[in-house]
Design an enzyme around this catalytic site. Structure first.
Site, mmCIF file in Angstrom:
data_model
loop_
_atom_site.group_PDB
_atom_site.id
_atom_site.type_symbol
_atom_site.label_atom_id
_atom_site.label_comp_id
_atom_site.label_asym_id
_atom_site.label_seq_id
_atom_site.Cartn_x
_atom_site.Cartn_y
_atom_site.Cartn_z
ATOM 1 N N HIS A 1 0.844 -1.191 0.000
ATOM 2 C CA HIS A 1 0.000 0.000 0.000
ATOM 3 C C HIS A 1 0.889 1.254 0.000
ATOM 4 O O HIS A 1 2.087 1.179 0.295
ATOM 5 C CB HIS A 1 -0.925 -0.020 1.223
ATOM 6 C CG HIS A 1 -2.066 -0.973 1.052
ATOM 7 N ND1 HIS A 1 -2.605 -1.710 2.074
ATOM 8 C CD2 HIS A 1 -2.754 -1.329 -0.074
ATOM 9 C CE1 HIS A 1 -3.591 -2.452 1.603
ATOM 10 N NE2 HIS A 1 -3.686 -2.252 0.312
ATOM 11 N N GLY B 1 -3.586 -1.855 -7.736
ATOM 12 C CA GLY B 1 -4.491 -2.519 -6.792
ATOM 13 C C GLY B 1 -5.941 -2.039 -6.880
ATOM 14 O O GLY B 1 -6.857 -2.851 -7.080
ATOM 15 N N ASP C 1 -5.174 -6.449 -7.223
ATOM 16 C CA ASP C 1 -5.292 -7.437 -6.133
ATOM 17 C C ASP C 1 -6.103 -8.641 -6.606
ATOM 18 O O ASP C 1 -5.801 -9.789 -6.289
ATOM 19 C CB ASP C 1 -5.996 -6.816 -4.921
ATOM 20 C CG ASP C 1 -5.161 -5.732 -4.262
ATOM 21 O OD1 ASP C 1 -3.937 -5.889 -4.178
ATOM 22 O OD2 ASP C 1 -5.752 -4.717 -3.843
ATOM 23 N N ASP D 1 -1.276 -1.419 4.837
ATOM 24 C CA ASP D 1 -1.376 -0.219 5.674
ATOM 25 C C ASP D 1 -2.677 -0.320 6.469
ATOM 26 O O ASP D 1 -3.755 -0.100 5.917
ATOM 27 C CB ASP D 1 -1.387 1.020 4.770
ATOM 28 C CG ASP D 1 -1.692 2.288 5.549
ATOM 29 O OD1 ASP D 1 -1.720 2.249 6.796
ATOM 30 O OD2 ASP D 1 -1.909 3.331 4.896
ATOM 31 N N HIS E 1 -10.800 0.049 -2.103
ATOM 32 C CA HIS E 1 -10.782 -1.344 -2.574
ATOM 33 C C HIS E 1 -10.482 -2.314 -1.433
ATOM 34 O O HIS E 1 -9.906 -3.391 -1.657
ATOM 35 C CB HIS E 1 -9.776 -1.497 -3.714
ATOM 36 C CG HIS E 1 -8.355 -1.209 -3.331
ATOM 37 N ND1 HIS E 1 -7.934 -0.015 -2.819
ATOM 38 C CD2 HIS E 1 -7.249 -1.986 -3.390
ATOM 39 C CE1 HIS E 1 -6.637 -0.064 -2.583
ATOM 40 N NE2 HIS E 1 -6.203 -1.248 -2.913
ATOM 41 N N ASP F 1 -11.300 -5.888 -2.005
ATOM 42 C CA ASP F 1 -10.365 -6.638 -2.857
ATOM 43 C C ASP F 1 -9.191 -7.161 -2.027
ATOM 44 O O ASP F 1 -8.699 -8.276 -2.234
ATOM 45 C CB ASP F 1 -9.812 -5.754 -3.987
ATOM 46 C CG ASP F 1 -10.876 -5.324 -4.973
ATOM 47 O OD1 ASP F 1 -12.070 -5.374 -4.624
ATOM 48 O OD2 ASP F 1 -10.512 -4.912 -6.088
ATOM 49 N N ARG G 1 -7.825 -13.607 1.821
ATOM 50 C CA ARG G 1 -8.660 -14.796 2.040
ATOM 51 C C ARG G 1 -8.223 -15.942 1.128
ATOM 52 O O ARG G 1 -8.067 -17.080 1.566
ATOM 53 C CB ARG G 1 -10.144 -14.455 1.800
ATOM 54 C CG ARG G 1 -11.045 -15.643 1.989
ATOM 55 C CD ARG G 1 -12.518 -15.331 1.736
ATOM 56 N NE ARG G 1 -13.248 -16.578 1.684
ATOM 57 C CZ ARG G 1 -13.343 -17.351 0.615
ATOM 58 N NH1 ARG G 1 -12.810 -16.978 -0.526
ATOM 59 N NH2 ARG G 1 -13.981 -18.498 0.668
HETATM 60 O O1 LIG Z 1 -3.488 -0.991 -3.672
HETATM 61 C C1 LIG Z 1 -2.692 -1.892 -3.678
HETATM 62 C C2 LIG Z 1 -2.982 -3.144 -2.989
HETATM 63 O O2 LIG Z 1 -4.248 -3.189 -2.389
HETATM 64 C C3 LIG Z 1 -1.403 -1.767 -4.367
HETATM 65 O O3 LIG Z 1 -1.574 -1.348 -5.677
HETATM 66 P P1 LIG Z 1 -0.423 -0.518 -6.381
HETATM 67 O O4 LIG Z 1 0.836 -1.317 -6.251
HETATM 68 O O5 LIG Z 1 -0.811 -0.360 -7.799
HETATM 69 O O6 LIG Z 1 -0.346 0.791 -5.636
#
Ligand SMILES: O=C(CO)COP(=O)(O)O
Length: 123
Positions: A11, A59, A64, A84, A91, A94, A100
């Protein structure tokens, strides 16, 4: 022979940590096929010019879920995901679905750097 695959995700607040982790363990990581969500993969490639990383979607745009699908089809052997826990994310569902599936398919999964350090040491 295909190399085992590690999926790498961080994150935003954890991306510096992921870049430092990848630099520190570049040699160990080079023995794997690496996939990553889009932005994380870019940061790893910037930090480690020697590493080949397959970058999926970002992500929040489905990255994800792409990695979750790869786990379900047996294409991912380990998940390193620096989450984080202090920031809410659009999301979030996700993220939950991905962790999971890693649990369902019994994939070694590190959700923080301390665990990732130990997992990579065992390889
Ligand atoms: O949001 C993320 C995982 O949930 C990471 O995505 P990015 O690596 O594209 O920032």
């Amino acid at each position: 022979m295909t190399l085992p695959c590690i999926a790498l995700i961080a994150h935003d607040q954890k991306k510096d940590d992921m870049a430092a982790f990848a630099q520190q363990h570049q040699q160990a990581l080079s023995r794997f096929r690496l996939v990553a969500t889009g932005t994380t993969g870019g940061r790893i490639q910037d930090a480690c010019s020697g590493l080949q990383v397959t970058r999926l979607k970002s992500g929040p745009l489905g990255g994800d879920q792409q990695i979750g699908a790869m786990i379900a089809t047996g294409e991912v052997d380990m998940l390193i995901f620096f989450v984080d826990p202090l920031t809410s994310m659009p999301h979030d569902v996700d993220v939950k679905a991905l962790t999971r599936l890693a649990t369902v398919y019994d994939i070694p999964m590190a959700l923080n750097r301390a665990t990732a350090e130990r997992l990579i040491d065992f390889q």
